[in-house]
Design an enzyme around this catalytic site. Structure first.
Site, PDB file in Angstrom:
ATOM      1  N   ILE A 152       0.829  -1.206   0.000  1.00  0.00           N
ATOM      2  CA  ILE A 152       0.000   0.000   0.000  1.00  0.00           C
ATOM      3  C   ILE A 152       0.862   1.255   0.000  1.00  0.00           C
ATOM      4  CG2 ILE A 152      -1.741   1.281   1.332  1.00  0.00           C
ATOM      5  CD1 ILE A 152      -2.769  -1.304   0.102  1.00  0.00           C
ATOM      6  N   GLU A 194      25.371   5.089  15.576  1.00  0.00           N
ATOM      7  CA  GLU A 194      24.316   5.877  16.223  1.00  0.00           C
ATOM      8  C   GLU A 194      24.800   6.502  17.529  1.00  0.00           C
ATOM      9  OE1 GLU A 194      21.407   6.942  15.213  1.00  0.00           O
ATOM     10  OE2 GLU A 194      21.326   5.804  13.349  1.00  0.00           O
ATOM     11  N   GLU A 204      24.595  10.492  17.800  1.00  0.00           N
ATOM     12  CA  GLU A 204      23.633  11.095  18.722  1.00  0.00           C
ATOM     13  C   GLU A 204      24.257  11.642  19.998  1.00  0.00           C
ATOM     14  OE1 GLU A 204      20.023   8.950  19.402  1.00  0.00           O
ATOM     15  OE2 GLU A 204      19.649   8.711  17.255  1.00  0.00           O
ATOM     16  N   PRO A 241       4.769  -6.619  17.611  1.00  0.00           N
ATOM     17  CA  PRO A 241       4.589  -7.752  16.707  1.00  0.00           C
ATOM     18  C   PRO A 241       3.164  -7.966  16.208  1.00  0.00           C
ATOM     19  CG  PRO A 241       4.962  -8.520  18.944  1.00  0.00           C
ATOM     20  CD  PRO A 241       5.191  -7.036  18.948  1.00  0.00           C
ATOM     21  N   GLU A 298      20.452  15.070   8.801  1.00  0.00           N
ATOM     22  CA  GLU A 298      20.041  16.458   8.550  1.00  0.00           C
ATOM     23  C   GLU A 298      18.656  16.798   9.105  1.00  0.00           C
ATOM     24  OE1 GLU A 298      18.270  16.154   4.025  1.00  0.00           O
ATOM     25  OE2 GLU A 298      20.361  16.722   4.290  1.00  0.00           O
ATOM     26  N   GLU A 353      17.486  15.525  12.036  1.00  0.00           N
ATOM     27  CA  GLU A 353      17.514  15.039  13.413  1.00  0.00           C
ATOM     28  C   GLU A 353      18.100  16.108  14.333  1.00  0.00           C
ATOM     29  OE1 GLU A 353      18.510  10.696  15.256  1.00  0.00           O
ATOM     30  OE2 GLU A 353      19.973  11.509  13.867  1.00  0.00           O
TER      31      GLU A 353
END
Length: 186
Positions: free
Chosen positions: A14, A92, A96, A114, A140, A142
């Site tokens: 979809i 990460e 961060e 799940p 860019e 974040e």
């Protein structure tokens, strides 16, 4: 074959975005009847429990559009195509927090939702953090604030609903359990 398995009869994509894909699937239920399932496909992610040399937890504050609010969380991010979870966790953490860990170990992997999504988060413990001289830049789109807090302060934030996401709550419970079991420095 397990008697609870649902057989996919038809699958239709979809939506395909930069992070997720949404499918609607017609399935045959174990009792022979049919139903529809909406399924989100996600590349997977990592989350990191960063602990400073002083024993503080490094958290990030960031705006979460889906909730229309700022949350405090452990650093986390999605896996890039072909990237191993450990490499994602290291990347990460650097992006961060601006830190690199002397040691990083896998704690557990878990599915976030799940019932409708296949997102698998790999949780890592990062210890012996060292500030990078040349900080790696965030994505860019974040923006984060960095916090260093004690476990007690983080648990208070959880009670005040400043920390409100499952991965961070899970991480805090893990740290609490380690403390209770006397494994803080294990």
């Amino acid at each position: 074959m397990d008697h609870l398995v649902e057989k996919t009869i038809r699958k239709e994509k979809i939506f395909s975005g930069k992070v997720v894909q949404l499918y609607v699937e017609d399935v045959q239920l174990p009792n022979g009847k049919t139903s529809k399932r909406e399924v989100i496909k996600h590349p997977g992610a990592v989350a990191i429990i960063p602990i400073t040399k002083e024993g503080k937890l490094v958290l990030v504050r960031q705006y979460r559009k889906a909730l229309e609010r700022v949350l405090v969380e452990i650093p986390a991010g999605k896996l890039e195509k072909g990237e191993e979870p450990l490499a994602t966790a290291q990347r990460e953490l650097e992006e961060e927090t601006g830190c690199r860990a002397q040691s990083m170990r896998h704690i557990v992997s878990f599915y976030t939702s799940p019932g409708f999504a296949d997102e698998l988060i790999h949780l890592y413990m990062a210890e012996g953090l060292e500030k990078l001289e040349d900080a790696v830049s965030l994505d860019e789109d974040e923006f984060v604030d960095i916090l260093e807090v004690t476990l007690e302060e983080a648990l208070e934030m959880l009670e005040k609903r400043e920390i409100y996401d499952a991965k961070t709550a899970y991480a805090l419970q893990y740290l609490q359990l380690r403390r209770v079991l006397g494994e803080e420095n294990a």
